[in-house]
Design a protein around this motif. Structure first.
Motif, mmCIF file in Angstrom:
data_model
loop_
_atom_site.group_PDB
_atom_site.id
_atom_site.type_symbol
_atom_site.label_atom_id
_atom_site.label_comp_id
_atom_site.label_asym_id
_atom_site.label_seq_id
_atom_site.Cartn_x
_atom_site.Cartn_y
_atom_site.Cartn_z
ATOM 1 N N GLY A 33 -0.668 -0.809 -17.912
ATOM 2 C CA GLY A 33 0.116 0.304 -17.370
ATOM 3 C C GLY A 33 -0.733 1.532 -17.104
ATOM 4 N N LEU A 34 -2.043 1.322 -16.922
ATOM 5 C CA LEU A 34 -2.926 2.468 -16.717
ATOM 6 C C LEU A 34 -3.138 2.796 -15.246
ATOM 7 C CD1 LEU A 34 -5.605 1.836 -19.475
ATOM 8 C CD2 LEU A 34 -3.796 3.541 -19.462
ATOM 9 N N PRO A 36 -0.977 4.120 -12.675
ATOM 10 C CA PRO A 36 0.390 4.616 -12.522
ATOM 11 C C PRO A 36 1.031 4.255 -11.196
ATOM 12 C CG PRO A 36 -1.049 6.296 -13.396
ATOM 13 C CD PRO A 36 -1.929 5.161 -12.959
ATOM 14 N N GLY A 37 0.311 4.488 -10.093
ATOM 15 C CA GLY A 37 0.920 4.291 -8.776
ATOM 16 C C GLY A 37 1.468 2.883 -8.589
ATOM 17 N N TRP A 40 4.953 2.209 -10.835
ATOM 18 C CA TRP A 40 5.919 3.277 -11.005
ATOM 19 C C TRP A 40 6.969 3.270 -9.911
ATOM 20 C CZ3 TRP A 40 3.434 8.276 -13.308
ATOM 21 C CH2 TRP A 40 2.688 7.905 -14.439
ATOM 22 N N ALA A 41 7.927 4.151 -10.097
ATOM 23 C CA ALA A 41 9.019 4.275 -9.127
ATOM 24 C C ALA A 41 8.449 4.580 -7.741
ATOM 25 C CB ALA A 41 9.934 5.412 -9.563
ATOM 26 N N ALA A 42 9.087 4.060 -6.755
ATOM 27 C CA ALA A 42 8.653 4.305 -5.382
ATOM 28 C C ALA A 42 8.667 5.807 -5.118
ATOM 29 C CB ALA A 42 9.577 3.594 -4.410
#
Lengths: 160, 103
Positions: A33-34, A36-37, A40-42
């Motif tokens: 999970g490092l 982020p883009g 993550w949420a759109a």
């Protein structure tokens, strides 16, 4: 001749190793999970570039929010410093999913948007910048529908 | 390297209240420096909060969030020793991950 061939093979192998190495790292970071883009949420770029409320509502999917008394919006009546204006939003709407904070007269209207999971209370405090006296508008998405609340904040020294 | 996010998570009446201060300039791209040059936009674009590894809150920022973004939010439940983390990424791709235990 020989040496040249060897070196080109070697280069190819090195390149391949390098690429597989960086791909492996990227995959690992994604897993952890490092990156982020990636997961993550759109992002909703258009909404953050909107200059008016109607542009923002269009960018959010052409929504028409209705006023709700179940949203409690707390902001100062008068902000002496427009650079940091505290805003607190409390939504008692069942299944609150998203809270967005907008400043009507800022150069870009959408300040921040929060996705609220079921594990979170419908509560958020943030500090925003305000260029001038303006309405602060809050949009809340709850159970798939959009609601709104707003309040006027008088700004004595703009901070945008 | 970005500075760490200052965070405190405290349990009260079955709710974990988290206060987080991300350290970031949050330049909106319209400000001018002393020499009259525009300071380029530089701001946190996305953040994410996890409670024991599960995402409970995520969000996006525009340029109207104050310098050193400060947030308060409330996680349902939680107990002492639980882990709460906050990570963010800015428009230059810089990022930060910080974690605290619920006290």
């Amino acid at each position: 001749m020989h040496g040249r061939n060897f070196s080109s093979v070697d280069m190819g192998r090195r390149q391949a190793l390098k690429e597989s190495g960086s791909l492996g790292l990227l995959a690992l970071f994604t897993l952890l999970g490092l990156v982020p883009g990636a997961a993550w949420a759109a992002t909703n770029k258009a909404a953050f570039e909107a200059k008016t409320l109607s542009e923002a509502l269009d960018a959010l999917g052409g929504i028409t929010p209705v006023d709700s008394a179940l949203i409690k919006l707390t902001a100062p009546d008068i902000a002496e410093n427009g650079a940091t204006v505290p805003v607190t939003v409390e939504s008692s709407l069942p299944r609150t999913q998203q809270i967005s904070i907008l400043v009507e007269k800022n150069p870009t209207i959408l300040a921040a948007s929060f996705n609220i999971s079921e594990g979170l209370e419908g509560f958020i405090t943030a500090r925003i910048k305000m260029a001038q006296t303006s309405a602060v508008i809050v949009l809340v998405k709850a159970d798939g529908k959009f609601y709104r609340a707003s309040t006027e904040v008088k700004v004595t020294a703009g901070g945008c | 390297m970005a500075n760490p996010t200052k965070m405190r998570a405290s349990l009260k009446d079955g709710v974990t209240e988290v206060r987080a201060l991300m350290q970031h300039e949050m330049e909106n791209g319209r400000r001018k420096d002393e020499t009259g040059n525009i300071v380029p936009a530089w701001y946190i674009t996305e953040f994410k909060v996890e409670h024991n590894g599960k995402v409970v809150l995520d969000g996006e920022f525009g340029t109207s969030v104050s310098k050193n973004p400060y947030l308060v939010f409330r996680i349902k439940g939680g107990k002492a020793g639980d882990k709460v983390s906050l990570s963010w990424v800015d428009n230059r791709g810089d990022k930060r991950f910080d974690e605290v235990e619920v006290g």
